[in-house]
Design a protein around this motif. Structure first.
Motif, PDB file in Angstrom:
ATOM      1  N   LEU A 191     -36.884 -10.626   7.642  1.00 11.77           N
ATOM      2  CA  LEU A 191     -37.677  -9.411   7.456  1.00 11.77           C
ATOM      3  C   LEU A 191     -37.991  -9.174   5.985  1.00 11.77           C
ATOM      4  O   LEU A 191     -39.111  -8.810   5.609  1.00 11.77           O
ATOM      5  CB  LEU A 191     -36.929  -8.197   8.022  1.00 11.77           C
ATOM      6  N   ILE A 232     -40.722 -11.489   4.341  1.00 10.73           N
ATOM      7  CA  ILE A 232     -42.136 -11.225   4.651  1.00 10.73           C
ATOM      8  C   ILE A 232     -42.884 -10.691   3.424  1.00 10.73           C
ATOM      9  O   ILE A 232     -44.034 -11.040   3.181  1.00 10.73           O
ATOM     10  CB  ILE A 232     -42.249 -10.242   5.833  1.00 10.73           C
ATOM     11  N   ARG A 233     -42.198  -9.867   2.638  1.00 10.91           N
ATOM     12  CA  ARG A 233     -42.833  -9.325   1.428  1.00 10.91           C
ATOM     13  C   ARG A 233     -43.193 -10.427   0.441  1.00 10.91           C
ATOM     14  O   ARG A 233     -44.181 -10.329  -0.282  1.00 10.91           O
ATOM     15  CB  ARG A 233     -41.893  -8.327   0.751  1.00 10.91           C
ATOM     16  N   CYS A 279     -45.796 -15.512   7.820  1.00 14.13           N
ATOM     17  CA  CYS A 279     -45.217 -14.196   8.140  1.00 14.13           C
ATOM     18  C   CYS A 279     -44.958 -14.068   9.642  1.00 14.13           C
ATOM     19  O   CYS A 279     -43.916 -13.548  10.057  1.00 14.13           O
ATOM     20  CB  CYS A 279     -46.141 -13.077   7.679  1.00 14.13           C
ATOM     21  N   LEU A 293     -41.349 -13.529  11.413  1.00 14.24           N
ATOM     22  CA  LEU A 293     -41.126 -12.404  12.322  1.00 14.24           C
ATOM     23  C   LEU A 293     -40.648 -12.878  13.693  1.00 14.24           C
ATOM     24  O   LEU A 293     -39.750 -12.277  14.289  1.00 14.24           O
ATOM     25  CB  LEU A 293     -42.396 -11.571  12.459  1.00 14.24           C
ATOM     26  N   ALA A 321     -38.739  -2.886  14.584  1.00 18.32           N
ATOM     27  CA  ALA A 321     -39.563  -3.019  13.371  1.00 18.32           C
ATOM     28  C   ALA A 321     -40.232  -4.393  13.315  1.00 18.32           C
ATOM     29  O   ALA A 321     -41.413  -4.504  12.950  1.00 18.32           O
ATOM     30  CB  ALA A 321     -38.689  -2.810  12.134  1.00 18.32           C
ATOM     31  N   SER A 322     -39.498  -5.428  13.697  1.00 14.38           N
ATOM     32  CA  SER A 322     -40.048  -6.794  13.692  1.00 14.38           C
ATOM     33  C   SER A 322     -41.181  -6.929  14.703  1.00 14.38           C
ATOM     34  O   SER A 322     -42.223  -7.536  14.417  1.00 14.38           O
ATOM     35  CB  SER A 322     -38.941  -7.812  14.008  1.00 14.38           C
ATOM     36  N   LYS A 341     -44.246  -5.080  13.340  1.00 17.90           N
ATOM     37  CA  LYS A 341     -44.889  -5.828  12.246  1.00 17.90           C
ATOM     38  C   LYS A 341     -45.672  -7.017  12.798  1.00 17.90           C
ATOM     39  O   LYS A 341     -46.784  -7.318  12.342  1.00 17.90           O
ATOM     40  CB  LYS A 341     -43.833  -6.313  11.242  1.00 17.90           C
ATOM     41  N   ARG A 346     -48.959  -5.992  14.301  1.00 16.89           N
ATOM     42  CA  ARG A 346     -50.011  -5.670  13.325  1.00 16.89           C
ATOM     43  C   ARG A 346     -50.766  -6.909  12.844  1.00 16.89           C
ATOM     44  O   ARG A 346     -51.927  -6.811  12.467  1.00 16.89           O
ATOM     45  CB  ARG A 346     -49.410  -4.930  12.135  1.00 16.89           C
TER      46      ARG A 346
END
Length: 233
Positions: free
Chosen positions: A162, A165-166, A175, A179, A205-206, A209, A212
């Motif tokens: 997680l 990813i940034r 990414c 994930l 959250a994963s 993300k 999206r």
């Protein structure tokens, strides 16, 4: 006349048990300065064990874990230089421990967790990414060593992906892969501890993300994320 000889514990075993007791006391101590004192006393006990028996992998691991716990306290207090010094000592102990017990997942897990803590101490994005990648590799190794039967390696590895990813935000494909892997880790960890709120929250959250950035099945992923969030509440 029957002679009875008392059982005498070896000094290394006495020191190990004393170190373990001190570490447990430190773990539940709310006062940081007192916790540090207890951890330091535990470190001294483990040091005695290893001096007597250099291949005592349990004492080495507990020594490394205690140093790691002190490093986390230093990070919390923003004593980053001291934390770095302690983490370097943890690496040394982990390497020694792994030479004795090559398949000990706990040692590999601690090693990977050290890289995670180091990633918090660097401001440079590239340096942070390097530490996170090292952490992921060690945590994956720990997962394999534990045959996917231990919660912490799976949970920590999911968290690491997680965070990564940034570092790879511009690479949509990578990414998505990160994930998908984090989702797999969290799902497996939840099978082991179904009521882990943190694992449920991070799984949700994963999923959100991934929804999206996904070209397909985004509505299904969002639905899964929402239902998982509900379980975490």
């Amino acid at each position: 006349v029957i002679k009875i000889f008392p059982r005498v514990k070896h000094i290394s075993r006495i020191s190990f048990e004393a170190g373990s007791a001190l570490s447990r006391l430190a773990d539940i101590e709310d006062d940081t300065s007192e916790a540090k004192k207890l951890y330091q006393l535990a470190i001294e006990k483990y040091s005695v064990c290893v001096k007597i028996k250099p291949d005592d992998s349990k004492a080495l691991f507990n020594w490394a874990l205690t140093l790691f716990n002190v490093a986390k306290l230093e990070i919390r207090e923003r004593n980053n230089e001291k934390a770095n010094e302690l983490l370097e000592l943890v690496y040394i102990k982990c390497k020694r421990c792994s030479l004795i017990e090559a398949e000990d997942y706990r040692c590999t897990l601690l090693w990977g967790s050290c890289y995670l803590q180091n990633s918090k101490l660097v401001g440079n994005a590239e340096e942070k990414k390097k530490f996170l990648l090292k952490a992921r590799d060690k945590l994956e190794e720990s997962i394999a060593q534990s045959n996917e039967l231990e919660f912490q390696p799976l949970y920590n590895c999911g968290n690491t992906c997680l965070q990564l990813i940034r570092s790879f935000a511009a690479n949509r494909k990578l990414c998505a892969e990160l994930l998908e892997f984090s989702i797999s880790c969290f799902e497996k960890s939840i099978k082991l501890i179904p009521d882990s709120v943190n694992a449920l929250h991070n799984l949700a959250a994963s999923l959100a993300k991934l929804a999206r950035i996904s070209k397909h099945s985004s509505s299904k992923l969002y639905s899964s994320a929402m239902s998982t969030y509900q379980k975490a509440i």
